[in-house]
Design a protein around this motif. Structure first.
Motif, mmCIF file in Angstrom:
data_model
loop_
_atom_site.group_PDB
_atom_site.id
_atom_site.type_symbol
_atom_site.label_atom_id
_atom_site.label_comp_id
_atom_site.label_asym_id
_atom_site.label_seq_id
_atom_site.Cartn_x
_atom_site.Cartn_y
_atom_site.Cartn_z
ATOM 1 N N THR A 13 39.878 35.116 42.260
ATOM 2 C CA THR A 13 38.636 35.110 43.009
ATOM 3 C C THR A 13 37.591 34.324 42.249
ATOM 4 O O THR A 13 37.760 33.992 41.086
ATOM 5 C CB THR A 13 38.129 36.548 43.228
ATOM 6 N N THR A 14 36.498 34.044 42.912
ATOM 7 C CA THR A 14 35.418 33.310 42.268
ATOM 8 C C THR A 14 34.113 34.031 42.510
ATOM 9 O O THR A 14 33.790 34.398 43.639
ATOM 10 C CB THR A 14 35.310 31.884 42.836
ATOM 11 N N GLU A 15 33.382 34.252 41.462
ATOM 12 C CA GLU A 15 32.103 34.936 41.567
ATOM 13 C C GLU A 15 31.082 34.128 40.782
ATOM 14 O O GLU A 15 31.217 33.923 39.576
ATOM 15 C CB GLU A 15 32.201 36.346 40.976
ATOM 16 N N GLU A 16 30.063 33.588 41.492
ATOM 17 C CA GLU A 16 29.034 32.772 40.881
ATOM 18 C C GLU A 16 29.664 31.592 40.109
ATOM 19 O O GLU A 16 29.257 31.226 39.018
ATOM 20 C CB GLU A 16 28.168 33.605 39.929
ATOM 21 N N GLY A 17 30.704 31.037 40.726
ATOM 22 C CA GLY A 17 31.334 29.865 40.142
ATOM 23 C C GLY A 17 32.313 30.158 39.026
ATOM 24 O O GLY A 17 32.880 29.242 38.452
ATOM 25 N N THR A 18 32.499 31.429 38.695
ATOM 26 C CA THR A 18 33.389 31.786 37.600
ATOM 27 C C THR A 18 34.706 32.329 38.136
ATOM 28 O O THR A 18 34.717 33.251 38.949
ATOM 29 C CB THR A 18 32.752 32.850 36.690
ATOM 30 N N SER A 19 35.807 31.768 37.681
ATOM 31 C CA SER A 19 37.116 32.241 38.097
ATOM 32 C C SER A 19 37.416 33.561 37.407
ATOM 33 O O SER A 19 37.264 33.687 36.187
ATOM 34 C CB SER A 19 38.177 31.197 37.733
ATOM 35 N N ARG A 20 37.824 34.557 38.165
ATOM 36 C CA ARG A 20 38.087 35.887 37.606
ATOM 37 C C ARG A 20 39.531 36.286 37.887
ATOM 38 O O ARG A 20 39.992 36.222 39.022
ATOM 39 C CB ARG A 20 37.128 36.922 38.215
ATOM 40 N N LEU A 21 40.215 36.719 36.849
ATOM 41 C CA LEU A 21 41.588 37.181 37.000
ATOM 42 C C LEU A 21 41.580 38.592 37.564
ATOM 43 O O LEU A 21 40.866 39.466 37.060
ATOM 44 C CB LEU A 21 42.294 37.178 35.644
ATOM 45 N N ARG A 22 42.399 38.810 38.573
ATOM 46 C CA ARG A 22 42.506 40.134 39.181
ATOM 47 C C ARG A 22 43.684 40.869 38.548
ATOM 48 O O ARG A 22 44.811 40.400 38.594
ATOM 49 C CB ARG A 22 42.706 39.997 40.692
ATOM 50 N N ILE A 23 43.390 42.034 37.981
ATOM 51 C CA ILE A 23 44.383 42.773 37.191
ATOM 52 C C ILE A 23 44.714 44.116 37.831
ATOM 53 O O ILE A 23 43.814 44.830 38.293
ATOM 54 C CB ILE A 23 43.848 43.015 35.762
ATOM 55 N N LEU A 24 46.005 44.437 37.836
ATOM 56 C CA LEU A 24 46.469 45.765 38.226
ATOM 57 C C LEU A 24 46.904 46.486 36.956
ATOM 58 O O LEU A 24 47.832 46.038 36.275
ATOM 59 C CB LEU A 24 47.643 45.670 39.208
ATOM 60 N N LEU A 25 46.242 47.594 36.607
ATOM 61 C CA LEU A 25 46.590 48.380 35.427
ATOM 62 C C LEU A 25 47.595 49.452 35.803
ATOM 63 O O LEU A 25 47.366 50.217 36.752
ATOM 64 C CB LEU A 25 45.349 49.059 34.845
#
Length: 217
Positions: free
Chosen positions: A2-14
């Motif tokens: 996903t992208t939030e405010e131009g920053t790529s964020r890794l989506r993690i399942l713990l």
């Protein structure tokens, strides 16, 4: 991702059966602008249910031993069998040959230990998300030693059988657990004894424990 405010964020399942561990990891990842824990699961089955429900993740961070629930190795096999599966990064306290080989053979992209520094763990998550292998230094050393060793090494199946033997299971019980014949179990044990240079079950277990090949819970 996903992208939030131009920053790529890794989506993690713990995936871990200890709420305190999940809480600690979630808090650690929350401090980073590039990671986001989108789901949690207490065992392998819950993780599978989460993925099958349509939750999109970039990395599954998976423990190996999760109480009475589906264990990590079984879950890794199931996750990697999904259509377009996310990479699975193991995060555990166990570093025996048996655990490492079982996870790798099941399809794990990487293998990290819970005592890893936060920055090292976060880098491993990024590496796994790219589909590349991420290994804790000690784990990498164990795998390399297996490749370099002139001494015959035990296969994943042999380690699995030896581990069950250490738990007190008989040949018949092991054959039922692994869905193989009792004769096959005996053949594997003959090879185990030869490779370890021993001539009985007790000596095989003692030698394997001393070398860190297996563990007894």
């Amino acid at each position: 991702m996903t992208t939030e405010e131009g920053t790529s964020r890794l989506r993690i399942l713990l995936v871990d059966d200890h709420p305190v561990v999940r809480h600690g990891l979630k808090a650690m990842f929350a401090e980073r602008a590039d990671m986001d824990v989108v789901a949690e699961a207490a065992d392998g089955q819950a993780a599978l249910d989460t993925l099958r429900s349509g939750t999109s993740v970039d990395v599954v961070l998976m423990d190996l031993r999760m109480g009475a629930g589906m264990d990590g190795v079984t879950a890794i096999r199931a996750v990697t069998a999904l259509t377009d599966p996310p990479p699975v990064l193991v995060l555990t306290t166990y570093d025996t040959d048996a655990d490492i080989l079982a996870a790798v053979e099941a399809g794990a992209t990487g293998y990290m230990l819970k005592d890893a520094p936060p920055d090292q763990l976060c880098e491993a998550v990024h590496t796994a998300a790219r589909g590349q292998t991420a290994l804790a230094p000690g784990v990498a050393d164990r795998l390399m030693n297996r490749l370099r060793s002139p001494v015959p090494t035990l296969s994943g199946r042999e380690l699995e059988i030896l581990g069950l033997l250490a738990q007190g299971l008989s040949n018949r019980a092991i054959s039922k657990r692994l869905f193989i014949s009792e004769a096959t179990v005996k053949t594997h044990l003959v090879h185990v004894f030869e490779k370890l240079g021993v001539d009985n079950r007790t000596a095989a277990i003692t030698t394997a424990l001393r070398r860190g090949l297996i563990r007894v819970d």
